[in-house]
Write a protein that holds these residues in place. Structure first.
Motif, mmCIF file in Angstrom:
data_model
loop_
_atom_site.group_PDB
_atom_site.id
_atom_site.type_symbol
_atom_site.label_atom_id
_atom_site.label_comp_id
_atom_site.label_asym_id
_atom_site.label_seq_id
_atom_site.Cartn_x
_atom_site.Cartn_y
_atom_site.Cartn_z
ATOM 1 N N LEU A 18 0.857 -1.189 0.000
ATOM 2 C CA LEU A 18 0.000 0.000 0.000
ATOM 3 C C LEU A 18 0.888 1.234 0.000
ATOM 4 O O LEU A 18 1.709 1.415 0.904
ATOM 5 C CB LEU A 18 -0.900 0.023 1.237
ATOM 6 C CG LEU A 18 -1.842 -1.157 1.457
ATOM 7 C CD1 LEU A 18 -2.647 -0.939 2.729
ATOM 8 C CD2 LEU A 18 -2.772 -1.337 0.273
ATOM 9 N N ASN A 32 -4.945 0.037 5.882
ATOM 10 C CA ASN A 32 -3.901 -0.905 6.280
ATOM 11 C C ASN A 32 -4.305 -1.685 7.528
ATOM 12 O O ASN A 32 -4.111 -2.905 7.604
ATOM 13 C CB ASN A 32 -2.594 -0.145 6.533
ATOM 14 C CG ASN A 32 -1.485 -1.043 7.024
ATOM 15 O OD1 ASN A 32 -1.005 -1.920 6.319
ATOM 16 N ND2 ASN A 32 -1.068 -0.822 8.269
ATOM 17 N N ASP A 33 -4.878 -0.992 8.511
ATOM 18 C CA ASP A 33 -5.284 -1.656 9.758
ATOM 19 C C ASP A 33 -6.324 -2.735 9.507
ATOM 20 O O ASP A 33 -6.275 -3.817 10.118
ATOM 21 C CB ASP A 33 -5.823 -0.627 10.746
ATOM 22 C CG ASP A 33 -4.735 0.289 11.293
ATOM 23 O OD1 ASP A 33 -3.547 -0.068 11.165
ATOM 24 O OD2 ASP A 33 -5.080 1.361 11.839
ATOM 25 N N SER A 59 2.439 -4.531 8.752
ATOM 26 C CA SER A 59 1.991 -3.375 7.979
ATOM 27 C C SER A 59 2.296 -3.613 6.508
ATOM 28 O O SER A 59 3.338 -4.179 6.157
ATOM 29 C CB SER A 59 2.690 -2.098 8.456
ATOM 30 O OG SER A 59 2.327 -1.004 7.630
ATOM 31 N N TYR A 60 1.360 -3.179 5.654
ATOM 32 C CA TYR A 60 1.548 -3.304 4.203
ATOM 33 C C TYR A 60 1.917 -1.953 3.586
ATOM 34 O O TYR A 60 2.069 -1.850 2.368
ATOM 35 C CB TYR A 60 0.279 -3.855 3.554
ATOM 36 C CG TYR A 60 -0.091 -5.230 4.069
ATOM 37 C CD1 TYR A 60 0.470 -6.373 3.517
ATOM 38 C CD2 TYR A 60 -0.979 -5.386 5.127
ATOM 39 C CE1 TYR A 60 0.160 -7.634 3.990
ATOM 40 C CE2 TYR A 60 -1.305 -6.646 5.611
ATOM 41 C CZ TYR A 60 -0.729 -7.763 5.041
ATOM 42 O OH TYR A 60 -1.034 -9.018 5.529
ATOM 43 N N LEU A 61 2.039 -0.935 4.426
ATOM 44 C CA LEU A 61 2.355 0.399 3.925
ATOM 45 C C LEU A 61 3.807 0.474 3.462
ATOM 46 O O LEU A 61 4.717 0.027 4.167
ATOM 47 C CB LEU A 61 2.105 1.446 5.005
ATOM 48 C CG LEU A 61 0.630 1.681 5.368
ATOM 49 C CD1 LEU A 61 0.527 2.541 6.623
ATOM 50 C CD2 LEU A 61 -0.105 2.346 4.210
ATOM 51 N N ALA A 358 -10.465 -1.155 1.702
ATOM 52 C CA ALA A 358 -9.682 -2.317 2.126
ATOM 53 C C ALA A 358 -10.222 -3.600 1.497
ATOM 54 O O ALA A 358 -9.453 -4.468 1.071
ATOM 55 C CB ALA A 358 -9.692 -2.430 3.644
#
Length: 390
Positions: A18, A32-33, A59-61, A358
């Motif tokens: 992301l 993300n959450d 996390s995907y950030l 999401a």
């Protein structure tokens, strides 16, 4: 989440990444959450295979930034590897709260600045990602989608530019005119309507709401919003009305022909709650004029629901309309920047879209169809039954 069952056993298209540009950091964090929470709890029979490497993460950030030089020039930087990733870039071109300095002068970022930063980050990827999807809730230059005389076609040019840079999918919300996708006929372009989220938020936040033809009407403020209003009204089985704008084409004020009057077509609104549905609230003059006309026709509570709350001329007129009893509630989404002042208004209701985004990302990352997410009829019927509206 029943929607998961259709895709969770499918192999991800690539490791999820992301990329929330500075303009979308807040909603990007919420998205993300949601995904982190879902994937932490999710069990798949394939989860230990190499195809699911990097599937569960804290996390995907992806860290990115667009620093500027003293001259105002900038560059895009990604500070970690994105090789082979399935990247989703989030950008809010309407976020005017961000500033940068040019020779000591403070400039607020315009849609042009945000769009350039998007291109900078795509350029920083350098072709190393497996797929790039751009999620741009407010479509850049979407109001300049057609020619009236010798004019530029900014939105079409921007879409073609993104396609040439390697963007595979573009997801937007309530595009001003969806036909602009004809500029990139061989690329995936989705324009999403948040009707379900509006209905759900209304039912959660408003008491004594009766979504039936005897107590409510849907109002289109102009002919351009008619298709949106028709869908809303049909799914709720209630009546619809429409205003059309009579303009003075001999003058141009602030780049457009001024509105002379709003003419109404539809059934009697006396005693009914009404929902004025539109894609955006810009200055608000048109929507408030419509609301005044509805009050003159003895409508009951007036709700203004718009995907994008831009409020370009501030809140003074909306405050007065609320104090005068013309507007009851205003609903807009968090797809674009919301100031603290707006969020503090008694009449304002924020419609959170982060969970929906999401779901779109999670589904697409599994290379699955998002058709069920784009057509929310079943979910709307369920929420109506839950609140005894059927």
């Amino acid at each position: 989440m029943s929607l998961e069952k259709s895709f969770t056993d499918k192999i991800p298209y690539g490791e999820l990444g992301l990329v929330a540009l500075e303009s979308s950091r807040l909603i990007g964090g919420k998205v993300n959450d949601y995904i982190v929470n879902w994937r932490t709890k999710r069990d798949s029979r394939h989860s230990n295979t190499i195809a699911f490497a990097g599937y569960k993460k804290d996390s995907y950030l992806v860290n990115c930034k667009c620093p500027r030089f003293g001259s105002g020039e900038a560059k895009g930087i990604i500070t970690e590897s994105v090789r082979g990733m399935d990247l989703y870039l989030l950008v809010d071109v309407c976020n005017y709260s961000l500033t940068y300095s040019v020779r000591g002068f403070e400039n607020h970022m315009s849609p042009d600045d945000h769009y350039q930063d998007l291109k900078r980050i795509i350029a920083a990827v350098g072709g190393k990602a497996r797929r790039i999807t751009v999620i741009m809730p407010f479509l850049y230059e979407s109001r300049q989608h057609k020619r009236n005389g010798r004019e530029s076609l900014d939105c079409a040019l921007a879409l073609q530019e993104l396609a040439e840079m390697g963007v595979e999918n573009i997801i937007t919300f309530d595009a001003h005119d969806p036909r602009v996708q004809n500029a990139i006929p061989l690329k995936s372009f989705e324009t999403v309507s948040p009707i379900y989220q509006f209905i759900k938020t209304l039912l959660k936040n408003v008491n004594n709401l009766s979504l039936n033809s005897e107590n409510m009407m849907i109002i289109s403020p102009d002919e351009g919003a008619m298709s949106r209003a028709v869908y809303f009204a049909n799914i709720l089985n209630i009546d619809i009305g429409m205003f059309y704008k009579r303009r003075d084409y001999s003058k141009i004020v602030n780049g457009r022909n001024p509105i002379v009057a709003h003419e109404f077509l539809g059934a009697d609104v006396e005693g009914k709650d009404v929902i004025i549905i539109d894609d955006m609230v810009s200055s608000g003059e048109s929507a408030l004029d419509v609301a005044k006309e509805l009050k003159r026709r003895k409508a009951n509570r007036i709700f203004l629901a718009a995907t994008f709350g831009l409020f370009t001329n501030g809140f003074e007129k909306f405050d007065k309309a609320y104090e005068d009893g013309i507007i009851y509630r205003i609903l807009t989404t968090n797809l674009v920047y919301q100031s603290d002042e707006l969020l503090s208004k008694e009449y304002y209701i924020s419609v959170d879209m982060s969970k929906y985004i999401a779901l779109l990302i999670d589904t697409l990352n599994h290379d699955s169809s998002i058709n069920d997410l784009l057509n929310p009829t079943d979910r709307i019927n369920k929420i109506l039954k839950k609140y005894n509206q059927r």
